[in-house]
Write an enzyme that holds these catalytic residues in place. Structure first.
Site, short mmCIF file in Angstrom:
data_model
loop_
_atom_site.label_atom_id
_atom_site.label_comp_id
_atom_site.label_asym_id
_atom_site.label_seq_id
_atom_site.Cartn_x
_atom_site.Cartn_y
_atom_site.Cartn_z
N PHE A 1 -15.18 -14.67 -16.61
CA PHE A 1 -16.39 -15.57 -16.33
C PHE A 1 -17.27 -15.50 -17.80
CE2 PHE A 1 -19.96 -16.52 -13.83
CZ PHE A 1 -21.10 -15.84 -14.48
N ASN A 2 -17.42 -14.37 -18.35
CA ASN A 2 -18.28 -14.60 -19.55
C ASN A 2 -17.94 -15.45 -20.48
OD1 ASN A 2 -20.00 -12.62 -18.67
ND2 ASN A 2 -18.93 -10.86 -19.74
N ASN B 1 -24.70 -14.00 -14.82
CA ASN B 1 -24.40 -13.65 -13.63
C ASN B 1 -25.75 -14.41 -12.84
OD1 ASN B 1 -22.29 -11.96 -13.53
ND2 ASN B 1 -23.51 -10.23 -14.27
N HIS C 1 -16.58 -3.62 -15.38
CA HIS C 1 -16.30 -4.14 -16.60
C HIS C 1 -16.92 -3.96 -17.89
CE1 HIS C 1 -13.73 -6.74 -14.13
NE2 HIS C 1 -14.76 -7.04 -13.47
N ASP C 2 -18.41 -3.97 -17.65
CA ASP C 2 -19.45 -3.93 -18.95
C ASP C 2 -19.36 -2.40 -19.47
OD1 ASP C 2 -21.64 -6.27 -17.42
OD2 ASP C 2 -19.83 -6.61 -18.67
N ASP D 1 -23.49 -4.53 -15.94
CA ASP D 1 -24.48 -4.56 -16.93
C ASP D 1 -25.49 -3.27 -16.89
OD1 ASP D 1 -23.89 -7.61 -16.10
OD2 ASP D 1 -24.24 -7.60 -18.41
N ASP E 1 -26.36 -9.63 -18.81
CA ASP E 1 -26.89 -10.82 -17.86
C ASP E 1 -26.80 -9.76 -16.23
OD1 ASP E 1 -23.53 -12.23 -16.88
OD2 ASP E 1 -24.05 -10.26 -17.36
N THR F 1 -22.68 -8.10 -23.16
CA THR F 1 -21.62 -7.99 -21.78
C THR F 1 -21.90 -8.85 -20.60
OG1 THR F 1 -23.46 -6.67 -20.79
CG2 THR F 1 -21.66 -5.35 -21.85
O1 RIB Z 1 -16.05 -11.15 -15.56
C1 RIB Z 1 -16.73 -10.05 -15.50
C2 RIB Z 1 -18.12 -10.07 -16.38
O2 RIB Z 1 -18.73 -10.98 -15.75
C3 RIB Z 1 -19.17 -8.81 -16.29
O3 RIB Z 1 -19.72 -8.86 -17.60
C4 RIB Z 1 -19.98 -9.26 -15.35
O4 RIB Z 1 -21.23 -8.52 -15.39
C5 RIB Z 1 -19.97 -10.79 -15.46
O5 RIB Z 1 -21.17 -10.79 -16.35
CA CA Z 2 -22.24 -8.84 -17.30
#
Ligand code: RIB
Ligand code: CA
Length: 314
Positions: A165-166, A40, A239-240, A16, A11, A124
């Site tokens: 979040f994801n 996102n 993160h990704d 990403d 996203d 991701t």
């Molecule tokens: O929590 C971080 C994740 O949420 C990452 O993948 C960021 O791109 C969002 O998608």
């Molecule tokens: Ca992401």
């Protein structure tokens, strides 16, 4: 060297985008397709961003639109982190090619079905597309080698106290994937919050002098603004990118095999990834949870990947 056939699902999203820069630079990976998902930002925006990223990095593979919303919940975008476009900051090239006429699940299923070797999936963003693939084509699970996800957090969340979040965007999808029986490596917050790139490293990347590296540095400039507003971040947690490096450089990680389940209901923590750290359930582990990493090695891998875009094509 045997290259790993992968499908990138995300996203974009700054992290990403940087993950895909890394993946495209790796001689170990054979990227078969890119699929977008609502996370996102809206699926329309993440698709447009996916096309622009692939154009920028010269990744000429099918790009397919994913699900327009989570399986059950309403979309929950993150403009406060990634901006209204989902990839605010540097100007990007307009897409050099059209989106696939197949949707993400159809394209993923076609690639997996036609491949003479199992495919690795690297989602991701929210796991909506992967869950939809499992629901529509359960027979293809046996041809999926591994799923490297960015998502979850055993000890804490980031979008809610106990949910990342994801996973929180689509807990039902995550539950389907975590119960799916396909091997999973989880790059959750326990490790990704340690995968910080520092401002002085943004400048090292910027000074590499190629267009991709310059754009990555400017993505970091924007992405770091959000982290600066939080306590305890010296850099930007990319993160990704951890999900990609876990594939290409597993040696820099400490991993724990845990039984992990996803909370999908309740008032306080839908989307929590609950890891049986004390093995109280007696259930077999279903997830390789990344627990720690060598941050300096991670940063070097990212810098080298960005530098490779300035080398004469091999
Ligand atoms: O929590 C971080 C994740 O949420 C990452 O993948 C960021 O791109 C969002 O998608
Ligand atoms: Ca992401």
């Amino acid at each position: 060297m045997r290259r790993i056939p992968v499908i990138l699902d995300g996203d974009p999203g700054h992290d990403d985008a940087i993950a895909w820069v890394l993946a495209n630079a790796s001689p170990m990976l054979d990227i078969k397709a890119v699929t977008s998902v609502c996370g996102n930002q809206t699926m329309e925006k993440t698709t447009y961003n996916a096309l622009r990223i692939c154009t920028l990095i010269g990744l000429n593979v099918p790009v397919a639109k994913g699900r327009v919303k989570p399986l059950l919940k309403e979309p929950m975008v993150a403009p406060n982190v990634h901006g209204q476009s989902g990839l605010d900051g540097p100007k990007l090239p307009e897409p050099a090619f059209e989106v696939s006429d197949m949707d993400a699940v159809t394209l993923m299923a076609k690639i997996i079905e036609e491949s003479d070797e199992p495919i690795t999936l690297v989602p991701t963003g929210p796991l909506t597309n992967i869950a939809a693939l499992f629901l529509a084509h359960p027979e293809l699970k046996s041809k999926i080698e591994h799923i490297y996800i960015m998502g979850g957090g055993i000890h804490h969340g980031n979008w809610a106290p106990a949910a990342e979040f994801n996973i929180q965007v689509d807990p039902e999808a995550a539950d389907i994937v975590f119960r799916g029986g396909v091997p999973i490596t989880m790059a959750g917050l326990d490790v990704t919050e340690k995968a910080q790139i520092y401002p002085e490293e943004f400048d090292i990347i910027r000074n590499l002098g190629n267009p991709v590296a310059k754009t990555v540095a400017e993505w970091f400039d924007f992405f770091f603004q959000y982290h600066k507003s939080l306590k305890g971040y010296r850099g930007a947690a990319v993160h990704d990118a951890v999900a990609i490096v876990a594939m290409t450089n597993p040696e820099i990680f400490e991993t724990k095999d845990l039984y992990v389940e996803v909370e999908t209901c309740g008032d306080y923590c839908p989307g929590a990834t609950i890891g049986d750290v004390k093995h109280v359930t007696g259930k077999e582990p279903n997830v390789h949870v990344l627990w720690n990493l060598d941050r300096d090695a991670f940063a070097k891998i990212l810098i080298n990947a960005c530098a490779s875009y300035g080398e004469v094509s091999k």
